[in-house]
Design a protein around this motif. Structure first.
Motif, PDB file in Angstrom:
ATOM      1  N   LYS A 105     -47.626  64.657-104.267  1.00 48.97           N
ATOM      2  CA  LYS A 105     -48.421  63.583-104.848  1.00 48.97           C
ATOM      3  C   LYS A 105     -49.897  63.870-104.584  1.00 48.97           C
ATOM      4  O   LYS A 105     -50.250  64.550-103.615  1.00 48.97           O
ATOM      5  CB  LYS A 105     -48.036  62.226-104.258  1.00 48.97           C
ATOM      6  CG  LYS A 105     -46.614  61.785-104.584  1.00 48.97           C
ATOM      7  CD  LYS A 105     -46.316  60.397-104.017  1.00 48.97           C
ATOM      8  CE  LYS A 105     -44.889  59.977-104.345  1.00 48.97           C
ATOM      9  NZ  LYS A 105     -44.587  58.621-103.826  1.00 48.97           N
ATOM     10  N   ALA A 106     -50.737  63.334-105.430  1.00 45.06           N
ATOM     11  CA  ALA A 106     -52.181  63.504-105.244  1.00 45.06           C
ATOM     12  C   ALA A 106     -52.903  62.315-105.858  1.00 45.06           C
ATOM     13  O   ALA A 106     -52.399  61.647-106.769  1.00 45.06           O
ATOM     14  CB  ALA A 106     -52.660  64.806-105.881  1.00 45.06           C
ATOM     15  N   PHE A 107     -54.096  62.074-105.334  1.00 42.89           N
ATOM     16  CA  PHE A 107     -54.926  60.981-105.858  1.00 42.89           C
ATOM     17  C   PHE A 107     -56.385  61.317-105.608  1.00 42.89           C
ATOM     18  O   PHE A 107     -56.742  61.868-104.562  1.00 42.89           O
ATOM     19  CB  PHE A 107     -54.601  59.660-105.157  1.00 42.89           C
ATOM     20  CG  PHE A 107     -55.570  58.548-105.476  1.00 42.89           C
ATOM     21  CD1 PHE A 107     -55.496  57.877-106.688  1.00 42.89           C
ATOM     22  CD2 PHE A 107     -56.578  58.197-104.588  1.00 42.89           C
ATOM     23  CE1 PHE A 107     -56.395  56.866-107.003  1.00 42.89           C
ATOM     24  CE2 PHE A 107     -57.482  57.184-104.891  1.00 42.89           C
ATOM     25  CZ  PHE A 107     -57.390  56.525-106.103  1.00 42.89           C
ATOM     26  N   TRP A 108     -57.208  61.050-106.594  1.00 39.96           N
ATOM     27  CA  TRP A 108     -58.648  61.104-106.361  1.00 39.96           C
ATOM     28  C   TRP A 108     -59.362  60.178-107.330  1.00 39.96           C
ATOM     29  O   TRP A 108     -58.803  59.763-108.347  1.00 39.96           O
ATOM     30  CB  TRP A 108     -59.208  62.522-106.448  1.00 39.96           C
ATOM     31  CG  TRP A 108     -59.117  63.240-107.751  1.00 39.96           C
ATOM     32  CD1 TRP A 108     -60.024  63.244-108.769  1.00 39.96           C
ATOM     33  CD2 TRP A 108     -58.073  64.134-108.173  1.00 39.96           C
ATOM     34  NE1 TRP A 108     -59.611  64.062-109.798  1.00 39.96           N
ATOM     35  CE2 TRP A 108     -58.422  64.632-109.450  1.00 39.96           C
ATOM     36  CE3 TRP A 108     -56.874  64.561-107.581  1.00 39.96           C
ATOM     37  CZ2 TRP A 108     -57.624  65.523-110.153  1.00 39.96           C
ATOM     38  CZ3 TRP A 108     -56.073  65.460-108.286  1.00 39.96           C
ATOM     39  CH2 TRP A 108     -56.453  65.923-109.541  1.00 39.96           C
ATOM     40  N   MET A 188     -61.272  65.229-125.744  1.00 42.61           N
ATOM     41  CA  MET A 188     -60.130  64.534-125.169  1.00 42.61           C
ATOM     42  C   MET A 188     -59.087  65.513-124.621  1.00 42.61           C
ATOM     43  O   MET A 188     -58.857  66.569-125.195  1.00 42.61           O
ATOM     44  CB  MET A 188     -59.468  63.639-126.223  1.00 42.61           C
ATOM     45  CG  MET A 188     -60.411  62.636-126.857  1.00 42.61           C
ATOM     46  SD  MET A 188     -60.950  61.407-125.647  1.00 42.61           S
ATOM     47  CE  MET A 188     -62.175  60.514-126.611  1.00 42.61           C
ATOM     48  N   PRO A 189     -58.431  65.152-123.508  1.00 37.41           N
ATOM     49  CA  PRO A 189     -57.372  66.011-122.969  1.00 37.41           C
ATOM     50  C   PRO A 189     -56.087  65.874-123.784  1.00 37.41           C
ATOM     51  O   PRO A 189     -55.894  64.908-124.516  1.00 37.41           O
ATOM     52  CB  PRO A 189     -57.170  65.453-121.556  1.00 37.41           C
ATOM     53  CG  PRO A 189     -57.524  63.999-121.683  1.00 37.41           C
ATOM     54  CD  PRO A 189     -58.657  63.948-122.680  1.00 37.41           C
ATOM     55  N   THR A 190     -55.214  66.850-123.644  1.00 34.77           N
ATOM     56  CA  THR A 190     -53.884  66.737-124.240  1.00 34.77           C
ATOM     57  C   THR A 190     -53.098  65.688-123.455  1.00 34.77           C
ATOM     58  O   THR A 190     -53.089  65.706-122.231  1.00 34.77           O
ATOM     59  CB  THR A 190     -53.157  68.088-124.185  1.00 34.77           C
ATOM     60  OG1 THR A 190     -53.926  69.053-124.897  1.00 34.77           O
ATOM     61  CG2 THR A 190     -51.773  67.983-124.808  1.00 34.77           C
ATOM     62  N   MET A 191     -52.451  64.804-124.159  1.00 29.13           N
ATOM     63  CA  MET A 191     -51.784  63.679-123.485  1.00 29.13           C
ATOM     64  C   MET A 191     -50.540  63.260-124.254  1.00 29.13           C
ATOM     65  O   MET A 191     -50.317  63.692-125.395  1.00 29.13           O
ATOM     66  CB  MET A 191     -52.752  62.502-123.390  1.00 29.13           C
ATOM     67  CG  MET A 191     -53.135  61.915-124.740  1.00 29.13           C
ATOM     68  SD  MET A 191     -54.500  60.743-124.659  1.00 29.13           S
ATOM     69  CE  MET A 191     -55.924  61.849-124.747  1.00 29.13           C
ATOM     70  N   ASP A 210     -46.348  65.424-117.157  1.00 30.16           N
ATOM     71  CA  ASP A 210     -45.774  65.574-115.821  1.00 30.16           C
ATOM     72  C   ASP A 210     -46.208  64.487-114.840  1.00 30.16           C
ATOM     73  O   ASP A 210     -46.699  64.773-113.742  1.00 30.16           O
ATOM     74  CB  ASP A 210     -46.130  66.947-115.240  1.00 30.16           C
ATOM     75  CG  ASP A 210     -45.660  68.089-116.131  1.00 30.16           C
ATOM     76  OD1 ASP A 210     -44.561  67.972-116.683  1.00 30.16           O
ATOM     77  OD2 ASP A 210     -46.408  69.072-116.265  1.00 30.16           O
ATOM     78  N   ASN A 211     -46.025  63.222-115.223  1.00 32.84           N
ATOM     79  CA  ASN A 211     -46.320  62.098-114.318  1.00 32.84           C
ATOM     80  C   ASN A 211     -47.746  62.126-113.784  1.00 32.84           C
ATOM     81  O   ASN A 211     -47.996  61.956-112.578  1.00 32.84           O
ATOM     82  CB  ASN A 211     -45.322  62.085-113.150  1.00 32.84           C
ATOM     83  CG  ASN A 211     -43.917  61.717-113.586  1.00 32.84           C
ATOM     84  OD1 ASN A 211     -43.738  60.870-114.455  1.00 32.84           O
ATOM     85  ND2 ASN A 211     -42.924  62.363-113.010  1.00 32.84           N
ATOM     86  N   MET A 212     -48.671  62.372-114.675  1.00 33.20           N
ATOM     87  CA  MET A 212     -50.096  62.332-114.333  1.00 33.20           C
ATOM     88  C   MET A 212     -50.758  61.227-115.146  1.00 33.20           C
ATOM     89  O   MET A 212     -50.529  61.109-116.354  1.00 33.20           O
ATOM     90  CB  MET A 212     -50.773  63.672-114.631  1.00 33.20           C
ATOM     91  CG  MET A 212     -50.244  64.835-113.826  1.00 33.20           C
ATOM     92  SD  MET A 212     -50.926  66.424-114.375  1.00 33.20           S
ATOM     93  CE  MET A 212     -52.687  66.146-114.104  1.00 33.20           C
ATOM     94  N   PHE A 228     -53.933  59.823-110.759  1.00 35.68           N
ATOM     95  CA  PHE A 228     -52.683  59.727-110.014  1.00 35.68           C
ATOM     96  C   PHE A 228     -51.764  60.862-110.460  1.00 35.68           C
ATOM     97  O   PHE A 228     -51.538  61.045-111.661  1.00 35.68           O
ATOM     98  CB  PHE A 228     -51.970  58.403-110.284  1.00 35.68           C
ATOM     99  CG  PHE A 228     -52.723  57.173-109.849  1.00 35.68           C
ATOM    100  CD1 PHE A 228     -52.459  56.576-108.624  1.00 35.68           C
ATOM    101  CD2 PHE A 228     -53.693  56.602-110.671  1.00 35.68           C
ATOM    102  CE1 PHE A 228     -53.143  55.425-108.227  1.00 35.68           C
ATOM    103  CE2 PHE A 228     -54.386  55.456-110.288  1.00 35.68           C
ATOM    104  CZ  PHE A 228     -54.110  54.875-109.062  1.00 35.68           C
ATOM    105  N   ILE A 229     -51.233  61.607-109.501  1.00 40.01           N
ATOM    106  CA  ILE A 229     -50.251  62.649-109.787  1.00 40.01           C
ATOM    107  C   ILE A 229     -49.056  62.410-108.879  1.00 40.01           C
ATOM    108  O   ILE A 229     -49.218  62.195-107.673  1.00 40.01           O
ATOM    109  CB  ILE A 229     -50.825  64.058-109.532  1.00 40.01           C
ATOM    110  CG1 ILE A 229     -52.061  64.292-110.407  1.00 40.01           C
ATOM    111  CG2 ILE A 229     -49.775  65.134-109.811  1.00 40.01           C
ATOM    112  CD1 ILE A 229     -52.771  65.604-110.129  1.00 40.01           C
TER     113      ILE A 229
END
Length: 249
Positions: A105-108, A188-191, A210-212, A228-229
């Motif tokens: 998991k990651a967060f910033w 824009m990012p790919t989403m 991938d749950n981001m 959030f990852i």
């Protein structure tokens, strides 16, 4: 003889006309600057949901804070990565490792310019040197369509994503359509989809792969971003709950 000359001239003008339009149809083709199929990209660019946030205070005052941003501290078990001391605006990046020492998991969070601001002010055009488009083109489209913030921009782009040029499209319109597609493919990012945020906060969530989740709260003419990852599904209920604790000074 006179009719024959008129027919020949008309035929030449017709060839010149369609030759000119054909050249511009090729010139203003967005697939020339993308590394992926544009039609596949825009299929993912859709506003699929909305969440309503109502701010709630935390009695324990247990926040994770960066500059003037605070959010409920759900990250006590996370560790902070080393910051790049050469970059003044480096935001804190928190990670949680699994038993094999891989990041699970990651967060910033951080502060960024809005897309509308960048469209008007970014003279480098997001690192591209595309002579087919300028900031003047971008600004003109924003003003013409009364687009003043990112949410209005996202709604507009979502409605325009299937715009296509053809041989009968005016060159002016070809250029405008190309500029719209440029906004989408470069900015824009790919989403998978977009979730809008309303209520006590206004903003949007890019539901990435991938749950981001990349969350943007709009305030003070800035984007306050929260990434959030997770190795598990980030539910709408959890995001609504934690985002409701955001405090921006």
């Amino acid at each position: 003889m006179k009719k024959k000359i008129i027919l020949i001239i008309s035929f030449i003008l017709l060839i010149l006309y369609f030759g000119y339009k054909g050249f511009n149809l090729y010139y203003y083709n967005i697939n020339q600057i993308t590394t992926q199929d544009f039609e596949t990209f825009v299929e993912q660019f859709n506003i699929s949901d909305t969440i309503n946030l109502k701010h709630k205070d935390i009695e324990s005052n247990d926040y994770f804070q960066y500059k003037n941003i605070k959010i409920r501290n759900d990250f006590k078990d996370f560790e902070q990565l080393e910051l790049n001391t050469n970059v003044d605006n480096s935001s804190p990046k928190l990670v949680l490792k699994d038993k094999t020492n891989n990041t699970s998991k990651a967060f910033w969070m951080g502060i960024a310019d809005t897309y509308v601001y960048l469209a008007k002010a970014d003279k480098t055009l997001y690192g591209t040197n595309d002579n087919r488009i300028t900031n003047t083109n971008l600004t003109s489209i924003l003003e013409k369509n009364n687009i003043h913030n990112d949410i209005e921009l996202l709604n507009y782009l979502s409605n325009q994503k299937y715009v296509k040029n053809n041989i009968f499209t005016s060159v002016k319109k070809m250029k405008e359509n190309y500029t719209i597609q440029f906004m989408m493919s470069v900015m824009m990012p790919t989403m998978n989809s977009i979730t809008l945020i309303n209520g006590d906060y206004e903003g949007y969530i890019f539901n990435l792969k991938d749950n981001m989740k990349e969350v943007s709260i709009l305030k003070n003419n800035k984007r306050y971003t929260f990434m959030f990852i997770s190795d598990t599904t980030l539910t709408k209920e959890y995001l609504t709950d934690i985002l409701s604790t955001i405090v921006i000074g």
